[in-house]
Design an enzyme around this catalytic site. Structure first.
Site, mmCIF file in Angstrom:
data_model
loop_
_atom_site.group_PDB
_atom_site.id
_atom_site.type_symbol
_atom_site.label_atom_id
_atom_site.label_comp_id
_atom_site.label_asym_id
_atom_site.label_seq_id
_atom_site.Cartn_x
_atom_site.Cartn_y
_atom_site.Cartn_z
ATOM 1 N N HIS A 124 0.822 -1.217 0.000
ATOM 2 C CA HIS A 124 0.000 0.000 0.000
ATOM 3 C C HIS A 124 0.852 1.262 0.000
ATOM 4 O O HIS A 124 0.411 2.326 0.401
ATOM 5 C CB HIS A 124 -0.966 -0.009 1.203
ATOM 6 C CG HIS A 124 -1.974 -1.110 1.107
ATOM 7 N ND1 HIS A 124 -2.755 -1.524 2.147
ATOM 8 C CD2 HIS A 124 -2.308 -1.919 0.069
ATOM 9 C CE1 HIS A 124 -3.543 -2.521 1.769
ATOM 10 N NE2 HIS A 124 -3.283 -2.793 0.515
ATOM 11 N N CYS A 132 3.954 13.288 -7.873
ATOM 12 C CA CYS A 132 2.993 13.736 -8.891
ATOM 13 C C CYS A 132 2.388 12.484 -9.539
ATOM 14 O O CYS A 132 3.113 11.561 -9.926
ATOM 15 C CB CYS A 132 3.724 14.560 -9.956
ATOM 16 S SG CYS A 132 2.701 14.860 -11.403
ATOM 17 N N CYS A 157 1.702 19.983 -9.771
ATOM 18 C CA CYS A 157 3.107 19.775 -10.145
ATOM 19 C C CYS A 157 3.598 20.882 -11.083
ATOM 20 O O CYS A 157 2.989 21.126 -12.136
ATOM 21 C CB CYS A 157 3.196 18.413 -10.839
ATOM 22 S SG CYS A 157 4.788 18.069 -11.592
ATOM 23 N N CYS A 160 4.510 19.357 -14.695
ATOM 24 C CA CYS A 160 3.536 18.900 -15.721
ATOM 25 C C CYS A 160 2.101 19.288 -15.375
ATOM 26 O O CYS A 160 1.162 18.939 -16.098
ATOM 27 C CB CYS A 160 3.620 17.384 -15.881
ATOM 28 S SG CYS A 160 2.864 16.498 -14.507
ATOM 29 N N GLY A 197 -1.370 -8.968 12.916
ATOM 30 C CA GLY A 197 -2.023 -7.666 13.080
ATOM 31 C C GLY A 197 -2.764 -7.173 11.862
ATOM 32 O O GLY A 197 -2.736 -5.990 11.530
ATOM 33 N N SER A 198 -3.448 -8.110 11.181
ATOM 34 C CA SER A 198 -4.283 -7.671 10.061
ATOM 35 C C SER A 198 -5.666 -8.311 10.185
ATOM 36 O O SER A 198 -5.799 -9.488 10.502
ATOM 37 C CB SER A 198 -3.677 -8.067 8.707
ATOM 38 O OG SER A 198 -4.554 -7.603 7.664
ATOM 39 N N ALA A 241 0.692 -8.808 19.357
ATOM 40 C CA ALA A 241 1.769 -9.089 18.391
ATOM 41 C C ALA A 241 3.144 -9.048 19.059
ATOM 42 O O ALA A 241 3.982 -9.940 18.811
ATOM 43 C CB ALA A 241 1.703 -8.065 17.262
HETATM 44 N N1 APR Z 1 -1.567 -7.253 18.499
HETATM 45 C C1 APR Z 1 -2.285 -8.102 17.706
HETATM 46 N N2 APR Z 1 -3.317 -7.694 16.933
HETATM 47 C C2 APR Z 1 -3.634 -6.386 16.974
HETATM 48 C C3 APR Z 1 -2.936 -5.439 17.768
HETATM 49 C C4 APR Z 1 -1.871 -5.926 18.554
HETATM 50 N N3 APR Z 1 -1.143 -5.122 19.345
HETATM 51 N N4 APR Z 1 -3.506 -4.212 17.577
HETATM 52 C C5 APR Z 1 -4.515 -4.394 16.696
HETATM 53 N N5 APR Z 1 -4.591 -5.681 16.337
HETATM 54 C C6 APR Z 1 -5.491 -6.287 15.347
HETATM 55 C C7 APR Z 1 -6.902 -5.756 15.379
HETATM 56 O O1 APR Z 1 -7.697 -6.544 16.219
HETATM 57 C C8 APR Z 1 -7.321 -5.870 13.901
HETATM 58 O O2 APR Z 1 -7.967 -7.116 13.649
HETATM 59 O O3 APR Z 1 -4.958 -5.906 14.087
HETATM 60 C C9 APR Z 1 -5.999 -5.837 13.130
HETATM 61 C C10 APR Z 1 -5.831 -4.542 12.344
HETATM 62 O O4 APR Z 1 -6.806 -4.569 11.321
HETATM 63 P P1 APR Z 1 -7.103 -3.238 10.483
HETATM 64 O O5 APR Z 1 -7.233 -2.087 11.423
HETATM 65 O O6 APR Z 1 -8.222 -3.574 9.551
HETATM 66 O O7 APR Z 1 -5.767 -2.981 9.677
HETATM 67 P P2 APR Z 1 -5.262 -3.715 8.356
HETATM 68 O O8 APR Z 1 -5.661 -5.158 8.338
HETATM 69 O O9 APR Z 1 -3.831 -3.382 8.201
HETATM 70 O O10 APR Z 1 -6.088 -2.948 7.204
HETATM 71 C C11 APR Z 1 -5.770 -3.260 5.868
HETATM 72 O O11 APR Z 1 -7.159 -1.451 5.110
HETATM 73 O O12 APR Z 1 -7.885 0.689 5.375
HETATM 74 C C12 APR Z 1 -7.043 -0.113 4.640
HETATM 75 O O13 APR Z 1 -5.122 0.576 3.535
HETATM 76 C C13 APR Z 1 -5.623 0.321 4.811
HETATM 77 O O14 APR Z 1 -3.657 -1.073 4.834
HETATM 78 C C14 APR Z 1 -4.937 -0.899 5.412
HETATM 79 C C15 APR Z 1 -5.874 -2.023 5.020
HETATM 80 ZN ZN ZN Z 2 4.194 16.120 -12.701
#
Ligand code: APR
Ligand code: ZN
Length: 255
Positions: A124, A132, A157, A160, A197-198, A241
């Protein structure tokens, strides 16, 4: 958090030489910055429907809103340090076990923790560059931040006439093709895929754990809350995490 699960993760790490670590905003919250979808997260304060690429290119008013999100996050992220989770991931590279870090994060904390830039695949983009959209000319963040603090946004920019935008990927914007292809290749060829952490709800990033699993890798999910991929994972640790990764990598180091 159960010691048994940490031991299982440590065993998987000790038995793998081709680990892909996949991270989301949750890997950085223990550094003191918000994630997106937890209570109080960024999408509680800004409306993600206003932050699409189409909106950004279509009106100055939308661009102001997008830049305002950056003014706020730039202030929160400035001076933030890596936490034990980032350091544990960097340690995996030091031990020669890491194939890549595939991250959705844009704050470059993996690089700050010691991962080599070429090992960090930023799906991302990064918030620390402004480009630009037409000719990719750079614009210095410090200049932009001064403007934002005065309630202004960068002009077009001078080379351009194109629009300047932070080098992050907005909803609806094309991900960097080479980075995405490499992330797919690494996911398909790793022996262990650890998602940390996603929420695993945003695509195409969230395809990566699926590709890894289908290709025969062991899939581990470390997340405070359940994710849609928990049921196909070989190991799920609902915990912090930092603690989880620090303990597992330390234990693996003794094998
Ligand atoms: N340890 C473990 N898990 C954690 C912690 C922690 N300290 N803090 C938060 N979390 C978990 C939350 O419970 C959640 O499920 O991490 C997850 C974060 O999820 P999101 O906030 O949805 O973030 P992410 O998965 O990175 O989002 C993906 O969405 O908005 C777009 O571009 C943005 O890159 C981002 C993408
Ligand atoms: Zn430009």
């Amino acid at each position: 958090m159960s010691g048994e699960k940490i031991e299982k993760l440590a065993g998987l790490i000790a038995g793998s030489r081709n680990i892909v670590v996949f991270t989301g905003a949750g890997v950085s919250t223990e550094s003191g910055v918000p994630d997106f979808r937890s209570p109080g997260g960024i999408w509680d304060r800004f409306d993600p429907r206003e932050m699409t690429f189409q909106k950004f290119v279509s009106s100055e008013e939308s661009r102001r809103r997008y830049w305002d999100l950056f003014r706020v996050t730039y202030r929160e992220f400035r001076g933030v340090e890596p936490n034990p989770a980032h350091l544990a991931i960097a340690e995996l590279e030091k031990r020669g076990r890491l194939s890549a870090v595939i991250t959705q994060n844009v704050e470059e904390l993996h690089q700050k923790a010691g991962n080599s830039p070429e090992k960090v695949l930023e799906l991302h983009g990064t918030m620390w560059k402004i480009r630009c959209l037409d000719c990719a000319a750079n614009y210095p963040w410090t200049e932009a931040y001064k403007l934002l603090e005065q309630g202004k946004i960068p002009e077009n920019c001078p080379e351009c006439g194109g629009l300047f935008k932070p080098a992050t990927i907005a909803f609806g914007q094309q991900l960097p093709v080479r980075t995405l292809e490499e992330a797919q290749e690494r996911s398909r060829s790793c022996d262990l895929f650890i998602s940390i952490g996603s929420s695993l709800v945003v695509y195409p990033a969230a395809f990566m754990p699926q590709l890894a699993k289908e290709a025969g890798a062991a899939l581990v999910i470390v997340n405070r809350e359940p994710t849609p991929f928990d049921d196909i994972a070989d190991l799920v640790i609902h915990g912090q995490a930092g603690d989880t990764m620090k303990s597992a990598v330390e234990l693996a180091g003794q094998n």
